[in-house]
Design an enzyme around this catalytic site. Structure first.
Site, PDB file in Angstrom:
ATOM      1  N   HIS A 196      51.964  16.161  61.012  1.00 49.55           N
ATOM      2  CA  HIS A 196      53.033  15.662  60.153  1.00 49.55           C
ATOM      3  C   HIS A 196      54.016  14.917  61.049  1.00 49.55           C
ATOM      4  O   HIS A 196      54.452  15.465  62.067  1.00 49.55           O
ATOM      5  CB  HIS A 196      53.809  16.811  59.509  1.00 49.55           C
ATOM      6  N   VAL A 210      45.643  22.631  54.411  1.00 48.74           N
ATOM      7  CA  VAL A 210      44.474  21.749  54.309  1.00 48.74           C
ATOM      8  C   VAL A 210      43.687  21.841  55.615  1.00 48.74           C
ATOM      9  O   VAL A 210      44.204  21.484  56.684  1.00 48.74           O
ATOM     10  CB  VAL A 210      44.895  20.289  54.038  1.00 48.74           C
ATOM     11  N   ILE A 218      52.132  13.619  49.988  1.00 46.23           N
ATOM     12  CA  ILE A 218      52.362  13.554  48.549  1.00 46.23           C
ATOM     13  C   ILE A 218      53.633  14.311  48.142  1.00 46.23           C
ATOM     14  O   ILE A 218      54.230  14.006  47.118  1.00 46.23           O
ATOM     15  CB  ILE A 218      51.117  14.087  47.797  1.00 46.23           C
ATOM     16  N   ASN A 259      50.175  22.301  61.993  1.00 42.85           N
ATOM     17  CA  ASN A 259      49.928  23.685  61.606  1.00 42.85           C
ATOM     18  C   ASN A 259      48.442  24.000  61.798  1.00 42.85           C
ATOM     19  O   ASN A 259      47.590  23.137  61.594  1.00 42.85           O
ATOM     20  CB  ASN A 259      50.309  23.895  60.142  1.00 42.85           C
ATOM     21  N   HIS A 284      45.611  17.562  60.787  1.00 42.57           N
ATOM     22  CA  HIS A 284      46.627  16.546  60.484  1.00 42.57           C
ATOM     23  C   HIS A 284      47.872  16.885  61.272  1.00 42.57           C
ATOM     24  O   HIS A 284      48.201  18.060  61.442  1.00 42.57           O
ATOM     25  CB  HIS A 284      46.955  16.486  58.991  1.00 42.57           C
TER      26      HIS A 284
HETATM   27  P1  5GP Z   1      49.669  21.815  55.932  1.00 43.83           P
HETATM   28  O1  5GP Z   1      50.402  22.938  55.253  1.00 43.83           O
HETATM   29  O2  5GP Z   1      48.179  21.980  55.818  1.00 43.83           O
HETATM   30  O3  5GP Z   1      50.133  21.580  57.332  1.00 43.83           O
HETATM   31  O4  5GP Z   1      50.073  20.483  55.171  1.00 43.83           O
HETATM   32  C1  5GP Z   1      49.316  19.918  54.160  1.00 43.83           C
HETATM   33  C2  5GP Z   1      50.120  18.750  53.615  1.00 43.83           C
HETATM   34  O5  5GP Z   1      49.244  17.978  52.809  1.00 43.83           O
HETATM   35  C3  5GP Z   1      51.301  19.162  52.735  1.00 43.83           C
HETATM   36  O6  5GP Z   1      52.501  18.635  53.288  1.00 43.83           O
HETATM   37  C4  5GP Z   1      50.973  18.555  51.371  1.00 43.83           C
HETATM   38  O7  5GP Z   1      52.103  18.048  50.708  1.00 43.83           O
HETATM   39  C5  5GP Z   1      49.986  17.464  51.744  1.00 43.83           C
HETATM   40  N1  5GP Z   1      49.033  17.147  50.689  1.00 43.83           N
HETATM   41  C6  5GP Z   1      48.290  18.036  49.959  1.00 43.83           C
HETATM   42  N2  5GP Z   1      47.499  17.389  49.096  1.00 43.83           N
HETATM   43  C7  5GP Z   1      47.731  16.064  49.292  1.00 43.83           C
HETATM   44  C8  5GP Z   1      47.187  14.890  48.680  1.00 43.83           C
HETATM   45  O8  5GP Z   1      46.330  14.931  47.794  1.00 43.83           O
HETATM   46  N3  5GP Z   1      47.649  13.700  49.141  1.00 43.83           N
HETATM   47  C9  5GP Z   1      48.599  13.611  50.125  1.00 43.83           C
HETATM   48  N4  5GP Z   1      48.994  12.383  50.491  1.00 43.83           N
HETATM   49  N5  5GP Z   1      49.122  14.706  50.717  1.00 43.83           N
HETATM   50  C10 5GP Z   1      48.699  15.915  50.305  1.00 43.83           C
END
Ligand code: 5GP
Length: 122
Positions: free
Chosen positions: A108, A102, A36, A93, A106
């Site tokens: 990236h 989150v 997003i 991460n 996941h």
């Molecule tokens: P992290 O920091 O956990 O590795 O990355 C979480 C990712 O989830 C971030 O890049 C953030 O932009 C993405 N993200 C958070 N909320 C949402 C959402 O509601 N929809 C989508 N598509 N991505 C999200």
């Protein structure tokens, strides 16, 4: 370490269809969708459908079928997004020091521009 999965995390809500997403690929055990807040022209997240907190949780406890599906899904997204020619970065991460926001596994997939040094300072 035994992980406790929080089924109220945002990606669990996406998997349940409670929050919309822009899907790139869906397979039996995996879902890929656009981030997003993209950090590069191509920024796709690939998640397993199962309740796994982070990569090591998944690698240690998921079934072979889930692991194969997930790794193949990452490969398929790379092909669909055409990232192999100019290169890309795969980031997973985990936890506090990994700055994982989150708590659902996941990776990236980032591509489409020069991504710079591997780690930001601080
Ligand atoms: P992290 O920091 O956990 O590795 O990355 C979480 C990712 O989830 C971030 O890049 C953030 O932009 C993405 N993200 C958070 N909320 C949402 C959402 O509601 N929809 C989508 N598509 N991505 C999200």
């Amino acid at each position: 370490m035994s992980y406790v999965y929080d089924d109220q995390n945002i990606f669990a809500k996406i998997l349940r269809g409670e929050i919309p997403n822009t899907t790139v690929l869906e397979t039996e055990h995996s879902l890929a969708f656009r981030d997003i807040h993209p950090q590069a022209p191509t920024h796709v997240l690939v998640i397993p459908k199962g309740p796994y907190v982070c990569f090591d949780h998944f690698a240690q406890t998921a079934s072979d079928a889930e692991i194969v599906d997930y790794v193949r899904a990452v490969g398929e997204v790379c092909k669909l997004e055409g990232v192999e020619a100019d290169g890309f970065r795969l980031i997973a991460n985990a936890g506090k020091n990994g700055v994982q926001d989150v708590p659902h596994l996941h990776v990236h997939i980032l591509a489409g521009r020069l991504l710079g040094p591997m780690l930001a300072r601080g």
